[in-house]
Enzyme design. Structure first.
Site, short mmCIF file in Angstrom:
data_model
loop_
_atom_site.label_atom_id
_atom_site.label_comp_id
_atom_site.label_asym_id
_atom_site.label_seq_id
_atom_site.Cartn_x
_atom_site.Cartn_y
_atom_site.Cartn_z
N ASN A 181 2.17 35.62 34.56
CA ASN A 181 1.32 36.11 35.67
C ASN A 181 2.00 37.16 36.55
O ASN A 181 1.31 38.00 37.13
CB ASN A 181 0.80 34.94 36.50
CG ASN A 181 1.89 34.05 37.04
OD1 ASN A 181 3.01 34.07 36.55
ND2 ASN A 181 1.56 33.25 38.03
N GLU A 278 9.88 26.49 39.12
CA GLU A 278 8.74 26.95 39.92
C GLU A 278 7.49 26.64 39.11
O GLU A 278 7.16 27.37 38.18
CB GLU A 278 8.83 28.46 40.18
CG GLU A 278 9.99 28.89 41.03
CD GLU A 278 9.92 28.36 42.45
OE1 GLU A 278 8.86 27.85 42.87
OE2 GLU A 278 10.95 28.44 43.15
N CYS A 312 0.43 30.69 40.90
CA CYS A 312 0.79 29.28 41.05
C CYS A 312 0.52 28.76 42.44
O CYS A 312 0.18 27.60 42.63
CB CYS A 312 2.26 29.09 40.69
SG CYS A 312 3.34 30.21 41.55
N GLU A 492 13.20 29.88 45.28
CA GLU A 492 13.52 31.27 44.97
C GLU A 492 13.41 32.04 46.28
O GLU A 492 12.65 31.67 47.18
CB GLU A 492 12.55 31.81 43.93
CG GLU A 492 12.70 31.04 42.62
CD GLU A 492 12.13 31.74 41.40
OE1 GLU A 492 10.92 31.99 41.38
OE2 GLU A 492 12.92 32.02 40.47
N1 LIG Z 1 2.05 27.72 37.78
C1 LIG Z 1 2.43 28.78 37.16
O1 LIG Z 1 3.14 29.61 37.70
C2 LIG Z 1 1.96 28.99 35.79
C3 LIG Z 1 1.07 28.12 35.22
N2 LIG Z 1 0.63 28.33 33.97
C4 LIG Z 1 -0.34 27.39 33.42
O2 LIG Z 1 0.12 26.94 32.16
C5 LIG Z 1 -0.83 27.20 31.16
C6 LIG Z 1 -0.15 27.54 29.86
O3 LIG Z 1 0.45 28.83 29.94
P1 LIG Z 1 1.81 29.13 29.18
O4 LIG Z 1 2.13 30.56 29.30
O5 LIG Z 1 1.76 28.51 27.83
O6 LIG Z 1 2.82 28.33 30.13
P2 LIG Z 1 4.20 27.65 29.81
O7 LIG Z 1 4.65 26.97 31.04
O8 LIG Z 1 4.13 26.82 28.59
O9 LIG Z 1 5.16 28.90 29.49
C7 LIG Z 1 5.98 29.50 30.42
C8 LIG Z 1 7.23 30.00 29.74
O10 LIG Z 1 7.93 28.93 29.13
C9 LIG Z 1 8.17 29.21 27.76
N3 LIG Z 1 8.18 27.95 27.04
C10 LIG Z 1 7.12 27.24 26.57
N4 LIG Z 1 7.53 26.11 26.00
C11 LIG Z 1 8.87 26.08 26.10
C12 LIG Z 1 9.88 25.16 25.69
N5 LIG Z 1 9.57 24.03 25.07
N6 LIG Z 1 11.16 25.45 25.95
C13 LIG Z 1 11.49 26.58 26.60
N7 LIG Z 1 10.59 27.50 27.00
C14 LIG Z 1 9.29 27.25 26.75
C15 LIG Z 1 7.06 30.16 27.39
O11 LIG Z 1 7.37 30.89 26.24
C16 LIG Z 1 6.96 31.01 28.62
O12 LIG Z 1 7.97 31.97 28.65
C17 LIG Z 1 -1.69 28.32 31.72
O13 LIG Z 1 -2.96 28.29 31.18
C18 LIG Z 1 -1.69 28.03 33.19
O14 LIG Z 1 -2.69 27.11 33.51
C19 LIG Z 1 1.08 29.40 33.25
C20 LIG Z 1 1.95 30.31 33.75
C21 LIG Z 1 2.44 30.17 35.10
C1 LIG Z 2 3.63 36.67 45.16
N1 LIG Z 2 2.68 35.62 44.94
C2 LIG Z 2 2.69 34.68 46.04
C3 LIG Z 2 1.36 36.19 44.88
C4 LIG Z 2 2.94 34.90 43.70
C5 LIG Z 2 4.32 34.30 43.57
C6 LIG Z 2 4.60 33.31 42.55
C7 LIG Z 2 3.95 33.29 41.22
O1 LIG Z 2 2.77 32.94 41.08
O2 LIG Z 2 4.66 33.54 40.25
#
Ligand SMILES: NC(=O)C1=CN([C@@H]2O[C@H](COP(=O)(O)OP(=O)(O)OC[C@H]3O[C@@H](n4cnc5c(N)ncnc54)[C@H](O)[C@@H]3O)[C@@H](O)[C@H]2O)C=CC1
Ligand SMILES: C[N+](C)(C)CCCC(=O)O
Length: 518
Positions: A181, A278, A312, A492
């Protein structure tokens, strides 16, 4: 204008009134250069039969490039490169490290438009927002460059002239694993404090958005960083777990979903490696009836629709005091309907495409589920097809406001990670606090009220790490960002982050004779 000043700390320069010439438009940019980077340069894995997978442009749905995923050999090469850089970098004076970082910040500023465009092409967010993300990355590097010069320990006097001192030392090779994101911003938020403290880094972006982390690698390199200071390995789960398990890795910093965060922590625990996590949120935004409604509405939009709702910290549970619900909804819906969706590279666009087709389907699925559970869709929640034919296969949807929500609905309980706002009426302060805290997550929270005492009282009682009074989603790099409960570990940004990327050595110095019991 006031609205944007709020988000765009520290300023709007060039964000809204860009007058330069755009070098590309959606559907035209080609990415051919390798996206892996170690030993000071881009690395092409073609010879080693690397696994390759397509990377998409969300605005058009076309394939942007192929990602070459790293296996054990490549991960090891990158970690070795980082280890070699660590031996040099960790011995530099803070001033010397700061000089490289300040130069990197200058190069980011110089390449701002190019980086922002790449981010748009790979992530789908609007160019206006992408510029802000690049600015936040630059500011973070500048901020931690300042801290690099201030790292110091303590001197403690002991009996008989003996004394002790502490040294703040780096950890070694740190791993950064990013989400899709905020690809460039996350790369900077992780690498800046790491390298300021004298560590080196191997960064793995999300395989969905691999293209901008490598620009940061080039920039650090051009700024004078030693070869291997900041490396990029591409890949998904497998590559990520190879990094977490690598014996030469000292720390893992992760941004992403809660389930993956838990796995990272488990893997890191085997090597007793510290983690920064995070993770996700389902954050409450509480709007009291005495609020300035105009500001509260703006706040609610900022809390829900940045980056197509894929943030997030978003305040997706919008609790509104019952007496003002009708006016609030009227205004929020009017403004939500007015959000211009479309080509994210156009200046006037305010909402671009979601990051991927599966993710778009998932978000639309949440809207359908909400309807089935009895929520009313006041606007949006539908796939959107822009009139420009080249955008017809992009991953667009109309931003959605849900009314008639209750605390037990899926849309109120789960992180949707899309442009979907759930509005929940409430009556009293005690009641809203109880409901707001009724979540296993605790990333962020916000309150809108003119009553100063109530504002602080409510914030004190909210279980969240990143809180806002009369605003939402502003994250100046000078202040810590991170979550309570299952939303994460560590912080962070802000001064405290130095502690998460360094360790303390205590040295006791005897000035007299050794008193031995034996
Ligand atoms: N809260 C947040 O900041 C975020 C939440 N999400 C949520 O998670 C859902 C899934 O999205 P993803 O991109 O698949 O999130 P994810 O959390 O699975 O992936 C994030 C990172 O972790 C890596 N990763 C995945 N599995 C791993 C493992 N076992 N070991 C080490 N690294 C690993 C991925 O390649 C990516 O670089 C999204 O639909 C969304 O709802 C996704 C991205 C950010
Ligand atoms: C900068 N902000 C607050 C919009 C997002 C920061 C954190 C994130 O979702 O990765």
């Amino acid at each position: 204008m006031v609205l944007l000043r709020a988000v765009l700390t520290p300023g709007l320069r060039g964000v809204l009134h860009y007058t330069g010439t755009r070098s590309s438009s959606s559907g035209t940019l080609q990415i051919k250069d390798p996206l892996n980077f170690w030993c000071g340069g881009r690395v092409n894995l073609k010879d080693v039969k690397a696994k390759s997978e397509p990377v998409y442009e969300p605005a058009t749905g076309r394939v942007l490039c192929q990602l070459q995923a790293c296996g054990a050999t490549e991960v090891d090469a990158a970690v070795r490169s980082a280890s070699a850089a660590f031996t040099v970098w960790s011995k530099l004076a803070g001033m010397e490290r700061a000089r490289v970082m300040i130069e990197a910040a200058r190069l980011i500023e110089k390449r701002r438009e190019e980086i922002a465009e790449m981010e748009v092409v790979n992530n789908g967010k609007s160019i206006t927002e992408a510029r802000l993300d690049v600015d936040s990355a630059r500011l973070c590097i500048e901020y931690f460059a300042g801290h690099a010069t201030t790292l110091s320990g303590q001197h403690v006097q002991l009996a008989g002239g003996s004394f002790a001192y502490t040294r703040r030392e780096p950890l070694g090779v740190c791993v950064g694993i990013g989400a899709w994101n905020y690809p460039f911003q996350i790369a900077a938020w992780k690498s800046a404090p790491a390298i300021a403290c004298g560590n080196s880094m191997v960064f793995k972006p999300s395989p969905v958005t691999p293209v901008t982390a490598v620009l940061l690698a080039e920039i650090y390199s051009q700024a004078g960083a030693p070869e291997g200071l900041y490396n990029v390995v591409q890949g998904g789960e497998e590559t990520g777990s190879l990094l977490c398990h690598h014996p030469s890795v000292a720390k893992v910093s992760f941004t992403g979903s809660v389930p993956t965060g838990k796995k990272i922590m488990e893997m890191a625990s085997r090597g007793v490696k510290p983690v920064t996590l995070e993770l996700g949120g389902k954050s409450p935004l509480i709007i009291f009836e005495d609020t300035d409604l105009e500001n509260a509405v703006r706040g609610a939009l900022m809390a829900n629709f940045l980056s197509q709702g894929q943030v997030c910290s978003n305040g997706t549970r919008v609790f509104v005091q019952r007496s003002i619900v009708p006016q609030f909804l009227k205004e929020v819906v009017r403004r939500t309907k007015a959000i211009l969706i479309g080509d994210p590279l156009l200046e006037e666009t305010r909402m671009g495409a979601l990051v991927s087709k599966p993710h778009l389907d998932k978000v639309l699925g949440y809207v359908n589920q909400a309807k089935k559970e009895g929520a009313r869709v006041l606007c949006g929640g539908e796939p959107f097809i822009p009139t420009n034919p080249k955008l017809k296969d992009g991953y667009y949807m109309t931003p959605c406001v849900l009314d008639g929500c209750t605390d037990d609905m899926t849309c109120v309980k789960e992180e949707i990670f899309g442009p979907v706002m759930s509005v929940l009426p409430f009556d009293t302060e005690d009641e809203v606090l109880r409901r707001a805290n009724d979540s296993s997550l605790g990333l962020a929270a916000g309150v809108f009220t003119k009553d100063v005492k109530r504002a602080h009282r409510v914030i004190e009682n909210l279980q969240a790490g990143s809180c806002f009074i009369n605003n939402y989603n502003i994250t100046p790099v000078e202040v810590p960002f991170g979550g309570y409960k299952a939303s994460g570990i560590g912080r962070e940004n802000g001064q405290v982050t130095i502690e998460f990327y360094s360790q303390l050595k205590t040295v006791v110095v005897e000035m007299g004779d050794v008193d031995s019991l034996f």
